[in-house]
Design a protein around this motif. Structure first.
Motif, PDB file in Angstrom:
ATOM      1  N   ARG A 166       6.048   3.356 -14.616  1.00  0.00           N
ATOM      2  CA  ARG A 166       4.970   4.304 -14.333  1.00  0.00           C
ATOM      3  C   ARG A 166       4.600   5.067 -15.587  1.00  0.00           C
ATOM      4  NH1 ARG A 166       8.619   7.085 -10.025  1.00  0.00           N
ATOM      5  NH2 ARG A 166      10.086   6.427 -11.627  1.00  0.00           N
ATOM      6  N   ALA A 167       3.337   5.428 -15.678  1.00  0.00           N
ATOM      7  CA  ALA A 167       2.837   6.074 -16.890  1.00  0.00           C
ATOM      8  C   ALA A 167       3.418   7.471 -17.085  1.00  0.00           C
ATOM      9  CB  ALA A 167       1.314   6.161 -16.841  1.00  0.00           C
ATOM     10  N   TRP A 168       3.822   8.110 -15.995  1.00  0.00           N
ATOM     11  CA  TRP A 168       4.184   9.529 -16.085  1.00  0.00           C
ATOM     12  C   TRP A 168       5.637   9.819 -15.740  1.00  0.00           C
ATOM     13  CZ3 TRP A 168       0.942   7.087 -12.803  1.00  0.00           C
ATOM     14  CH2 TRP A 168       1.320   7.015 -11.462  1.00  0.00           C
ATOM     15  N   ARG A 169       6.432   8.766 -15.447  1.00  0.00           N
ATOM     16  CA  ARG A 169       7.847   8.975 -15.147  1.00  0.00           C
ATOM     17  C   ARG A 169       8.650   7.801 -15.658  1.00  0.00           C
ATOM     18  NH1 ARG A 169       8.542  12.042  -9.408  1.00  0.00           N
ATOM     19  NH2 ARG A 169      10.592  12.322 -10.350  1.00  0.00           N
ATOM     20  N   GLU A 170       9.924   8.074 -15.961  1.00  0.00           N
ATOM     21  CA  GLU A 170      10.824   7.002 -16.352  1.00  0.00           C
ATOM     22  C   GLU A 170      11.282   6.232 -15.107  1.00  0.00           C
ATOM     23  OE1 GLU A 170      11.516   6.066 -19.292  1.00  0.00           O
ATOM     24  OE2 GLU A 170      10.830   7.742 -20.521  1.00  0.00           O
ATOM     25  N   GLY A 171      11.737   4.998 -15.332  1.00  0.00           N
ATOM     26  CA  GLY A 171      12.309   4.218 -14.244  1.00  0.00           C
ATOM     27  C   GLY A 171      11.297   3.324 -13.552  1.00  0.00           C
ATOM     28  N   ILE A 172      11.777   2.152 -13.104  1.00  0.00           N
ATOM     29  CA  ILE A 172      10.922   1.249 -12.372  1.00  0.00           C
ATOM     30  C   ILE A 172      11.082   1.463 -10.873  1.00  0.00           C
ATOM     31  CG2 ILE A 172      10.913  -0.513 -14.172  1.00  0.00           C
ATOM     32  CD1 ILE A 172      13.020  -2.035 -12.535  1.00  0.00           C
ATOM     33  N   VAL A 173      10.034   1.144 -10.132  1.00  0.00           N
ATOM     34  CA  VAL A 173      10.068   1.233  -8.669  1.00  0.00           C
ATOM     35  C   VAL A 173       9.379  -0.005  -8.105  1.00  0.00           C
ATOM     36  CG1 VAL A 173      10.072   3.757  -8.587  1.00  0.00           C
ATOM     37  CG2 VAL A 173       7.897   2.532  -8.570  1.00  0.00           C
ATOM     38  N   GLY A 174       9.749  -0.344  -6.876  1.00  0.00           N
ATOM     39  CA  GLY A 174       9.067  -1.432  -6.204  1.00  0.00           C
ATOM     40  C   GLY A 174       7.686  -1.010  -5.755  1.00  0.00           C
ATOM     41  N   ILE A 175       6.692  -1.894  -5.999  1.00  0.00           N
ATOM     42  CA  ILE A 175       5.343  -1.640  -5.513  1.00  0.00           C
ATOM     43  C   ILE A 175       4.811  -2.892  -4.839  1.00  0.00           C
ATOM     44  CG2 ILE A 175       4.875   0.035  -7.353  1.00  0.00           C
ATOM     45  CD1 ILE A 175       2.901  -2.124  -8.458  1.00  0.00           C
ATOM     46  N   MET A 176       3.826  -2.710  -3.989  1.00  0.00           N
ATOM     47  CA  MET A 176       3.177  -3.819  -3.308  1.00  0.00           C
ATOM     48  C   MET A 176       2.145  -4.452  -4.233  1.00  0.00           C
ATOM     49  SD  MET A 176      -0.005  -4.571  -1.854  1.00  0.00           S
ATOM     50  CE  MET A 176      -0.718  -2.992  -1.428  1.00  0.00           C
ATOM     51  N   ILE A 177       2.197  -5.782  -4.381  1.00  0.00           N
ATOM     52  CA  ILE A 177       1.139  -6.483  -5.124  1.00  0.00           C
ATOM     53  C   ILE A 177       0.378  -7.460  -4.227  1.00  0.00           C
ATOM     54  CG2 ILE A 177       2.355  -6.238  -7.325  1.00  0.00           C
ATOM     55  CD1 ILE A 177       2.979  -9.284  -7.113  1.00  0.00           C
ATOM     56  N   GLY A 178       0.778  -7.555  -2.966  1.00  0.00           N
ATOM     57  CA  GLY A 178       0.065  -8.396  -2.013  1.00  0.00           C
ATOM     58  C   GLY A 178       0.467  -8.022  -0.609  1.00  0.00           C
ATOM     59  N   THR A 179      -0.485  -8.018   0.313  1.00  0.00           N
ATOM     60  CA  THR A 179      -0.171  -7.598   1.673  1.00  0.00           C
ATOM     61  C   THR A 179      -0.964  -8.392   2.697  1.00  0.00           C
ATOM     62  OG1 THR A 179      -0.068  -5.718   3.211  1.00  0.00           O
ATOM     63  CG2 THR A 179      -1.880  -5.730   1.628  1.00  0.00           C
ATOM     64  N   ALA A 180      -0.346  -8.620   3.828  1.00  0.00           N
ATOM     65  CA  ALA A 180      -1.009  -9.207   4.992  1.00  0.00           C
ATOM     66  C   ALA A 180      -0.505  -8.467   6.219  1.00  0.00           C
ATOM     67  CB  ALA A 180      -0.700 -10.692   5.101  1.00  0.00           C
ATOM     68  N   GLY A 181      -1.359  -7.673   6.803  1.00  0.00           N
ATOM     69  CA  GLY A 181      -0.985  -6.929   7.996  1.00  0.00           C
ATOM     70  C   GLY A 181      -0.464  -5.533   7.751  1.00  0.00           C
ATOM     71  N   VAL A 182       0.200  -5.319   6.630  1.00  0.00           N
ATOM     72  CA  VAL A 182       0.764  -4.001   6.334  1.00  0.00           C
ATOM     73  C   VAL A 182      -0.296  -3.161   5.628  1.00  0.00           C
ATOM     74  CG1 VAL A 182       2.605  -2.740   5.180  1.00  0.00           C
ATOM     75  CG2 VAL A 182       3.053  -5.024   6.094  1.00  0.00           C
ATOM     76  N   PRO A 183      -0.664  -2.005   6.185  1.00  0.00           N
ATOM     77  CA  PRO A 183      -1.732  -1.216   5.575  1.00  0.00           C
ATOM     78  C   PRO A 183      -1.358  -0.739   4.177  1.00  0.00           C
ATOM     79  CG  PRO A 183      -0.603   0.053   7.271  1.00  0.00           C
ATOM     80  CD  PRO A 183      -0.096  -1.349   7.377  1.00  0.00           C
ATOM     81  N   ALA A 184      -2.218  -1.029   3.218  1.00  0.00           N
ATOM     82  CA  ALA A 184      -1.992  -0.550   1.862  1.00  0.00           C
ATOM     83  C   ALA A 184      -2.141   0.962   1.799  1.00  0.00           C
ATOM     84  CB  ALA A 184      -2.974  -1.224   0.901  1.00  0.00           C
ATOM     85  N   LEU A 185      -3.140   1.482   2.490  1.00  0.00           N
ATOM     86  CA  LEU A 185      -3.393   2.922   2.560  1.00  0.00           C
ATOM     87  C   LEU A 185      -3.483   3.357   4.017  1.00  0.00           C
ATOM     88  CD1 LEU A 185      -6.177   3.587  -0.122  1.00  0.00           C
ATOM     89  CD2 LEU A 185      -3.760   4.197  -0.279  1.00  0.00           C
ATOM     90  N   VAL A 186      -2.923   4.517   4.312  1.00  0.00           N
ATOM     91  CA  VAL A 186      -3.098   5.150   5.616  1.00  0.00           C
ATOM     92  C   VAL A 186      -3.854   6.454   5.373  1.00  0.00           C
ATOM     93  CG1 VAL A 186      -1.960   6.208   7.593  1.00  0.00           C
ATOM     94  CG2 VAL A 186      -1.025   4.111   6.595  1.00  0.00           C
ATOM     95  N   ASP A 187      -5.066   6.531   5.884  1.00  0.00           N
ATOM     96  CA  ASP A 187      -5.951   7.663   5.620  1.00  0.00           C
ATOM     97  C   ASP A 187      -5.660   8.800   6.602  1.00  0.00           C
ATOM     98  OD1 ASP A 187      -7.960   9.376   4.902  1.00  0.00           O
ATOM     99  OD2 ASP A 187      -9.566   7.880   5.017  1.00  0.00           O
ATOM    100  N   MET A 188      -5.156   9.904   6.058  1.00  0.00           N
ATOM    101  CA  MET A 188      -4.819  11.066   6.888  1.00  0.00           C
ATOM    102  C   MET A 188      -5.884  12.162   6.794  1.00  0.00           C
ATOM    103  SD  MET A 188      -1.870  10.191   8.185  1.00  0.00           S
ATOM    104  CE  MET A 188      -1.076  11.699   8.743  1.00  0.00           C
ATOM    105  N   ARG A 189      -6.948  11.908   6.055  1.00  0.00           N
ATOM    106  CA  ARG A 189      -7.979  12.933   5.890  1.00  0.00           C
ATOM    107  C   ARG A 189      -8.587  13.304   7.242  1.00  0.00           C
ATOM    108  NH1 ARG A 189     -11.381   9.936   1.286  1.00  0.00           N
ATOM    109  NH2 ARG A 189     -10.956   8.251   2.795  1.00  0.00           N
ATOM    110  N   GLY A 190      -8.703  14.605   7.465  1.00  0.00           N
ATOM    111  CA  GLY A 190      -9.245  15.107   8.719  1.00  0.00           C
ATOM    112  C   GLY A 190      -8.182  15.479   9.731  1.00  0.00           C
ATOM    113  N   GLN A 191      -6.967  14.938   9.578  1.00  0.00           N
ATOM    114  CA  GLN A 191      -5.889  15.334  10.480  1.00  0.00           C
ATOM    115  C   GLN A 191      -5.385  16.725  10.101  1.00  0.00           C
ATOM    116  OE1 GLN A 191      -3.024  12.537  11.822  1.00  0.00           O
ATOM    117  NE2 GLN A 191      -4.183  10.754  11.112  1.00  0.00           N
ATOM    118  N   LEU A 192      -4.766  17.402  11.044  1.00  0.00           N
ATOM    119  CA  LEU A 192      -4.371  18.793  10.842  1.00  0.00           C
ATOM    120  C   LEU A 192      -2.944  18.889  10.321  1.00  0.00           C
ATOM    121  CD1 LEU A 192      -5.867  20.419  14.071  1.00  0.00           C
ATOM    122  CD2 LEU A 192      -6.947  20.090  11.819  1.00  0.00           C
ATOM    123  N   ASP A 193      -2.720  19.875   9.431  1.00  0.00           N
ATOM    124  CA  ASP A 193      -1.365  20.135   8.961  1.00  0.00           C
ATOM    125  C   ASP A 193      -0.643  21.052   9.949  1.00  0.00           C
ATOM    126  OD1 ASP A 193      -2.221  22.759   8.515  1.00  0.00           O
ATOM    127  OD2 ASP A 193      -2.212  22.599   6.332  1.00  0.00           O
TER     128      ASP A 193
END
Length: 256
Positions: A166-193
């Motif tokens: 990552r550009a702003w932190r040390e260390g590697i992490v697993g990331i998704m580079i391909g998906t089928a069925g699993v939502p890449a993004l879950v949009d929470m905009r508009g939901q209440l805190d």
């Protein structure tokens, strides 16, 4: 329901041309895992790339003048740099020991994901093998998802993951580079805190969060766990999702 991530240990070393779908099906049977709707298989890109024949012997690569110039700056093998360039849209950063590019798939990463780890180079003293990312990880994931739908009658999700820095932190992490069925993004905009205020910008990188959690189970060295089975993912599966959902436009990439 709790989130359960279970390693699949019964997978042999994958060779080019192997029927990965069948191998996964048989491995799950040996582990006595009965897939259910909404389960997810998280698969490291390495076994997909190997099955798809994405290996390259750099001793047979002739580097271009551009590759030689960049190699001198980052102090990498010019033949390797040529392979990296062939997998890239754009060179983003070059420094000693570092070559960051925009991959042909659209994300920014080091060395275009071309990797030397966990590749068998013991068969010959004259060959130097590297592994490239799958050509189309979304499509690779869709094929596996469809196979299990047709053979086992279950609606599962599949993500393909890789380890990135990552550009702003040390260390590697697993990331998704391909998906089928699993939502890449879950949009929470508009939901209440908690206090009734609407969320304005919150979009959850759900597939990346699952990739990172799964990567902890898989390990990074000689663990030989290229696949995990996930049950209890807290978001519904979606047919309308892809890697492109999480790729930020170049003009909005403040780290370029």
């Amino acid at each position: 329901m709790s989130l359960v991530i279970q390693p699949i240990k019964a997978i042999p070393l994958i060779q080019p041309g192997d029927n990965l779908c069948q191998i996964l099906f048989e491995a799950l049977a040996r582990e006595k895992i009965d897939l259910q709707d909404n389960d997810i298989l998280v698969i490291t890109q390495k076994i997909i790339s190997k099955a798809e024949g994405r290996l390259v012997d750099i001793t047979k690569v002739e580097p271009s003048d551009k590759a030689r110039e960049i190699a001198a700056e980052c102090q990498k093998d010019p033949r390797l740099v040529e392979v990296i360039l062939s997998e890239s849209k754009e060179v983003v950063r070059v420094a000693k020991g570092t070559l960051v590019v925009e991959h042909n798939l659209g994300f920014v990463c080091a060395n275009a994901g071309v990797d030397h780890s966990n590749i068998d180079n013991t068969q010959s003293d004259e060959e130097i093998w590297y592994l490239k990312l799958p050509l189309n990880p979304d499509e690779s994931a869709r094929k596996i998802r469809s196979y299990f739908k047709e053979r086992a009658g279950v609606n599962i999700g599949v993500i393909v993951i890789d380890s990135h820095g990552r550009a702003w932190r040390e260390g590697i992490v697993g990331i998704m580079i391909g998906t089928a069925g699993v939502p890449a993004l879950v949009d929470m905009r508009g939901q209440l805190d908690l206090f009734g205020e609407p969320l304005l910008i919150t979009q959850i990188g759900a597939a990346d969060e699952l990739a990172a959690a799964s990567s902890l189970v898989m390990g990074q060295a000689n663990e030989h766990i290229p696949v995990v089975h996930v049950r209890g993912f807290p978001y519904p599966l979606s047919d309308e999702t892809s890697l492109g959902d999480v790729l930020r436009e170049k003009g909005k990439d403040l780290f370029r």
